[in-house]
Design an enzyme around this catalytic site. Structure first.
Site, short mmCIF file in Angstrom:
data_model
loop_
_atom_site.label_atom_id
_atom_site.label_comp_id
_atom_site.label_asym_id
_atom_site.label_seq_id
_atom_site.Cartn_x
_atom_site.Cartn_y
_atom_site.Cartn_z
N LYS A 11 54.75 39.83 6.35
CA LYS A 11 54.46 38.10 6.59
C LYS A 11 56.07 38.58 6.10
O LYS A 11 56.71 38.32 5.69
CB LYS A 11 53.76 37.77 6.55
CG LYS A 11 52.10 37.98 6.72
CD LYS A 11 51.35 36.52 6.38
CE LYS A 11 49.93 36.61 6.99
NZ LYS A 11 49.23 35.80 6.38
N TYR A 51 46.83 35.19 16.54
CA TYR A 51 45.85 34.35 16.31
C TYR A 51 45.12 32.79 16.45
O TYR A 51 44.64 32.49 15.60
CB TYR A 51 47.05 33.29 14.38
CG TYR A 51 47.71 34.23 13.49
CD1 TYR A 51 46.45 34.79 12.45
CD2 TYR A 51 48.27 34.80 13.25
CE1 TYR A 51 46.47 35.34 11.34
CE2 TYR A 51 49.12 35.15 11.59
CZ TYR A 51 48.29 35.74 11.10
OH TYR A 51 48.45 36.37 10.12
N PHE A 59 45.56 23.92 10.15
CA PHE A 59 46.42 25.23 9.05
C PHE A 59 47.77 25.98 10.65
O PHE A 59 48.40 26.65 10.23
CB PHE A 59 46.26 26.26 8.38
CG PHE A 59 44.89 26.33 8.25
CD1 PHE A 59 45.70 27.91 9.10
CD2 PHE A 59 43.74 26.96 7.72
CE1 PHE A 59 44.71 29.48 9.74
CE2 PHE A 59 43.01 27.67 8.30
CZ PHE A 59 43.24 28.21 8.99
N ARG A 87 41.78 45.03 2.72
CA ARG A 87 41.53 43.88 2.08
C ARG A 87 41.50 43.56 1.10
O ARG A 87 42.11 42.60 -0.02
CB ARG A 87 40.35 43.65 2.19
CG ARG A 87 40.00 43.36 3.90
CD ARG A 87 41.06 42.39 4.51
NE ARG A 87 40.24 40.69 4.03
CZ ARG A 87 41.07 39.92 4.99
NH1 ARG A 87 41.73 39.79 5.90
NH2 ARG A 87 40.44 38.64 4.01
N THR A 93 42.96 35.88 0.23
CA THR A 93 44.01 34.66 0.64
C THR A 93 44.67 33.49 -0.06
O THR A 93 46.27 33.77 0.04
CB THR A 93 43.38 33.55 1.57
OG1 THR A 93 41.99 35.05 2.54
CG2 THR A 93 44.26 33.26 2.59
N ARG A 104 48.60 39.71 -3.41
CA ARG A 104 48.87 38.61 -2.88
C ARG A 104 49.25 38.08 -4.40
O ARG A 104 49.93 36.87 -4.32
CB ARG A 104 47.68 37.83 -2.48
CG ARG A 104 48.02 37.81 -0.97
CD ARG A 104 46.79 37.53 0.14
NE ARG A 104 47.23 38.09 1.38
CZ ARG A 104 46.12 37.54 2.10
NH1 ARG A 104 44.71 37.83 1.89
NH2 ARG A 104 46.30 37.20 3.82
N ASN A 114 51.42 34.27 2.27
CA ASN A 114 50.85 35.05 1.39
C ASN A 114 50.58 36.89 1.85
O ASN A 114 50.53 37.51 1.55
CB ASN A 114 49.55 34.62 1.54
CG ASN A 114 48.72 35.06 3.15
OD1 ASN A 114 49.25 34.83 3.49
ND2 ASN A 114 47.12 34.67 2.56
N HIS A 117 48.77 40.28 5.55
CA HIS A 117 48.00 39.80 7.29
C HIS A 117 47.09 41.14 7.17
O HIS A 117 47.80 42.23 6.90
CB HIS A 117 48.28 40.60 8.25
CG HIS A 117 46.90 39.70 9.24
ND1 HIS A 117 45.60 38.68 9.48
CD2 HIS A 117 46.46 41.47 10.09
CE1 HIS A 117 45.36 39.40 10.76
NE2 HIS A 117 45.30 40.59 11.13
N GLU A 128 43.10 44.37 16.83
CA GLU A 128 44.64 44.11 16.42
C GLU A 128 45.27 45.08 16.78
O GLU A 128 46.70 45.22 16.80
CB GLU A 128 44.22 43.53 15.10
CG GLU A 128 43.44 42.47 15.01
CD GLU A 128 43.54 41.21 13.22
OE1 GLU A 128 42.79 40.85 13.44
OE2 GLU A 128 43.96 42.24 12.76
P1 ADP Z 1 43.52 35.94 5.39
O1 ADP Z 1 44.74 36.18 5.40
O2 ADP Z 1 43.41 36.37 3.85
O3 ADP Z 1 42.00 36.85 6.66
P2 ADP Z 1 42.55 33.44 7.07
O4 ADP Z 1 42.30 34.53 8.70
O5 ADP Z 1 41.87 32.46 6.58
O6 ADP Z 1 42.74 34.82 6.05
O7 ADP Z 1 43.46 33.02 7.62
C1 ADP Z 1 44.62 33.47 8.00
C2 ADP Z 1 46.13 33.09 7.38
O8 ADP Z 1 46.27 31.65 7.22
C3 ADP Z 1 46.11 33.52 6.12
O9 ADP Z 1 46.61 34.76 5.44
C4 ADP Z 1 47.43 32.12 5.69
O10 ADP Z 1 48.75 32.83 6.18
C5 ADP Z 1 47.00 31.31 6.96
N1 ADP Z 1 45.95 30.12 6.17
C6 ADP Z 1 44.57 29.82 5.78
N2 ADP Z 1 43.96 29.73 5.38
C7 ADP Z 1 45.02 27.77 4.36
C8 ADP Z 1 45.39 26.82 4.90
N3 ADP Z 1 43.96 26.23 4.10
N4 ADP Z 1 46.55 26.54 4.50
C9 ADP Z 1 47.18 27.07 5.00
N5 ADP Z 1 47.77 28.03 5.70
C10 ADP Z 1 46.41 28.98 5.20
MG MG Z 2 41.83 36.77 8.22
#
Ligand code: ADP
Ligand code: MG
Length: 140
Positions: A11, A51, A59, A87, A93, A104, A114, A117, A128
């Site tokens: 990212k 996304y 968010f 993962r 996350t 992370r 973070n 992805h 994807e």
């Molecule tokens: P992951 O990337 O671990 O699969 P998610 O798919 O739930 O997590 O979320 C996608 C992305 O959205 C996260 O990697 C992060 O960049 C952002 N994100 C997720 N939850 C939050 C939150 N509560 N506040 C701000 N950004 C968030």
């Molecule tokens: Mg995700």
């Protein structure tokens, strides 16, 4: 055990801090191979489409703004159980909940910024990977 492919994104917070090599080393040390990779600056339309699954989440707008704030590196990782393994290497996350040694835990700036992805299922991985790469760009 099955050899799988998964979609990974380094990212904008990671490219900004010049961390692409350190993060790629984590994947390679864990046995995943980078079989495709390119650096892109996503448009709002591209990040929004990628996304789209999160578009009802509070968010979403901030996430799209963050993902277009600088370059990303998109890549295909290949290996045994690559989806779950990636993962694991990424960590939770929210970096506050990420296990020691994960990307992370070591590198993320916040729950949003973070660093990485990773696809969350084999089915999503296929979608994807196809979003960013054509078949001839993936060299296993
Ligand atoms: P992951 O990337 O671990 O699969 P998610 O798919 O739930 O997590 O979320 C996608 C992305 O959205 C996260 O990697 C992060 O960049 C952002 N994100 C997720 N939850 C939050 C939150 N509560 N506040 C701000 N950004 C968030
Ligand atoms: Mg995700």
């Amino acid at each position: 055990m099955t050899v799988e492919r998964t979609l990974s994104i380094l990212k904008p917070d990671a490219t900004r801090r010049n961390l692409t090599g350190k993060i790629n080393a984590k994947f390679e040390e864990a046995g995943l191979r980078i079989v495709a990779q390119k650096r892109l600056h996503l448009s709002e339309a591209q990040a929004g489409a990628f996304y789209a699954v999160h578009k009802e989440r509070p968010f979403y707008k901030d996430l799209v703004a963050f993902m277009t704030s600088g370059p990303v590196v998109v890549q295909v990782l290949e290996g045994e159980n690559a989806v779950a393994k990636n993962r694991e290497i990424m960590g939770a996350t929210n970096p506050a909940n990420a296990a020691p040694g994960t990307i992370r835990k070591e590198f993320a700036e916040s729950i949003e910024a973070n660093s990485v992805h990773g696809s969350d299922s084999a089915e999503n991985a296929a979608t994807e990977v196809a979003f960013f790469f054509s078949g001839i760009e993936i060299v296993g």
